[in-house]
Design a protein around this motif. Structure first.
Motif, PDB file in Angstrom:
ATOM      1  N   ARG A  23       2.413   8.168   8.134  1.00  0.00           N
ATOM      2  CA  ARG A  23       1.852   9.306   7.388  1.00  0.00           C
ATOM      3  C   ARG A  23       1.895  10.581   8.230  1.00  0.00           C
ATOM      4  N   LEU A  41      -0.441   2.577   3.141  1.00  0.00           N
ATOM      5  CA  LEU A  41       0.228   3.871   2.990  1.00  0.00           C
ATOM      6  C   LEU A  41      -0.356   4.679   1.827  1.00  0.00           C
ATOM      7  N   ALA A  48       0.798   2.430   9.616  1.00  0.00           N
ATOM      8  CA  ALA A  48       0.752   3.313   8.451  1.00  0.00           C
ATOM      9  C   ALA A  48       0.284   4.717   8.826  1.00  0.00           C
TER      10      ALA A  48
END
Length: 503
Positions: free
Chosen positions: A218, A297, A214
């Motif tokens: 990002r 997330l 995650a």
């Protein structure tokens, strides 16, 4: 050859009469006298001459006139050579040659008959082989294919090491979705992927973590100012196809926490407790993984199933433990979900397919590399939970000869096996205890248990120094203490060593 003593006149003339002189008159007289004598002799011995003539004719037909003449008139040495030649020519070609002497078999005297007669073993099948000589020392139905329980994981591991290799790792990937603000989580079949925080120890050493993936997503998403807010997550588990649950499995395996549904995307083997070997599993491992990733997330409003677009931009990737590490996990604590992960990846890699129905062809292709006859083998799953698996004990004893010799990459299996009294499922308090503790550390083997049988197969370092490979199946009406009866029989193999009797 004619016996000369039957004709004293001929014998004497040939051997004792004086030689004729050179006088022509004497010669003529002798010829005349000889002619008269022969005529008279013929009249007196007409019958004898008839018989002798017939014998001589047969001799001439059988050996040739030249040989017969030489045999009568040649010196003794020449006659002996001729006789030998005649014997060689007239020997019966159809007569079989004498068989070579057969070496005496060793009589082995150490019996395990009383241990094998234990009723807890139910329908016993077993085979023991001397790993050095290849000799079968003990056999009870060893060539009959039967269900293996978790011993099947030995075949699964061997096929994975052959097809995938010990250093292979499985990738879980995140890519940009086809819709604005969407990301696709693509499962690569890694059942060890964890939803716990990086650095947390789960049941799977060296597992990848969703928080790491995650963070990569990002970072890549935010690096492009043109990207809208990330609001949608698509879950792609299309690598595996068909049923998630093998129809012959008992659902209690899931309820009791021994097995998950099989999907290409899941976390922690779909355990409720990532740190517990046995833990309740859901009926939707893909959904659990999606929820966990969306939580990492943040900002995700929609989760749905789908597939990644071709050529999509990769936003992040994490890797599973190596196949060697997965094999160790499948063997030492008999992890069913890892075994199913490995066997499905083998089927895909060999081109057999991505469903349960493709497993048999994939595994048999992987095992072919080891040169052990796979006739009669049927592989329904990778874990051994199905009653429909069929492997003869004789296959295992021969494969374990190669495992013990660490051929190809099979040393990985040798290192991953439970060890009596020391490691894994053979170190539990109910295994190789009491009198069987004499074999502690001497048995490296894979355990197996399903409702219809207990199994054990591997290598014994026997008391006399011999190395034995063995497989024991106790099938049918079994109970929890059947495994102790198997340990007792295996301890008998340890005590007998190469003196193990097949009686």
């Amino acid at each position: 050859m004619i016996d000369e003593t039957a004709f004293p006149e001929r014998a004497e003339g040939a051997a004792g009469a004086p030689a004729p002189s050179g006088d022509p008159a004497n010669t003529t007289t002798m010829k005349a006298g000889a002619g008269a004598s022969l005529t008279a002799f013929a009249r007196r011995h007409r019958l004898a001459l008839s018989i002798t003539g017939g014998v001589l004719a047969l001799a001439l037909l059988g050996t040739g006139a030249v040989v017969a003449g030489a045999a009568v008139s040649a010196p003794a040495e020449t006659r002996a050579v001729a006789a030998a030649s005649t014997a060689a020519q007239t020997e019966d070609p159809g007569r079989p040659a004498p068989a070579a002497a057969v070496a005496a078999s060793r009589i082995r005297t150490c019996s395990v008959a009383d241990r094998a007669a234990d009723g807890r073993l139910a329908d016993l099948q077993a085979q023991v082989v001397n790993a050095t000589t290849g000799e079968v020392l003990y056999d009870r139905g060893g060539t009959t294919p039967s269900r293996t329980a978790s011993v099947m994981k030995v075949l699964t591991s061997a096929a994975a090491l052959s097809v995938l290799g010990p250093d292979h790792r499985v990738a879980t990937t995140a890519v940009k979705g086809s819709e604005p603000g969407s990301v696709v989580l693509v499962g690569g079949g890694d059942v060890t992927l964890s939803r716990t925080s990086s650095g947390t120890e789960t049941v799977y050493p060296d597992a990848a973590h969703l928080d790491d993936l995650a963070a990569q997503v990002r970072s890549a998403w935010d690096a492009d100012p043109s990207n809208p807010l990330l609001t949608k997550l698509v879950l792609d588990a299309s690598l595996f196809g068909g049923d998630e649950w093998e129809p012959s499995w008992d659902l209690v395996e899931r309820e009791f926490g021994y097995m998950s549904n099989i999907a290409a995307l899941m976390v922690d083997g779909d355990r409720d407790d990532p740190g517990a070997e046995t833990s309740w599993r859901t009926a939707d491992p893909i959904g659990r993984a999606g929820d966990a990733f969306a939580s990492e997330l943040g900002g995700i409003g929609t989760i749905e199933r789908g597939t990644a677009p071709a050529g999509a931009q990769r936003l992040g990737q994490v890797l599973s433990p190596t196949v060697a590490q997965l094999v160790d996990k499948a063997l030492v604590v008999s992890d069913n979900t890892v075994a199913e992960m490995l066997v499905r990846l083998v089927a895909i890699e060999t081109g057999a397919g991505n469903t349960f129905g493709a497993i048999n062809a994939g595994v048999l292709e992987g095992l072919a590399a080891y040169g052990v006859d796979t006739t009669g083998i049927t592989v329904v799953d990778g874990s051994g939970l199905s009653d429909h698996n069929a492997v003869p004990p004789s296959y295992l004893t021969r494969l374990f000869v190669k495992i013990n010799a660490r051929e190809a990459n099979l040393g990985v299996i040798m290192d991953g096996l439970p060890v009596s009294g020391q490691r894994g499922s053979l170190s539990y308090g109910d295994r190789f205890s009491g009198d069987n503790a004499v074999a502690d550390g001497a048995v490296s083997a894979k355990t197996g248990w399903i409702e219809t049988g207990y199994t054990l197969s591997g290598v014994v370092r026997a008391q006399d120094g011999a190395t034995l490979t063995f497989a024991v199946y106790a099938l049918g009406d079994v109970s929890d203490d059947t495994k102790q009866a198997i340990d007792t029989l295996t301890t008998g193999f340890f005590l007998c060593g190469d003196n193990l009797s097949n009686r």
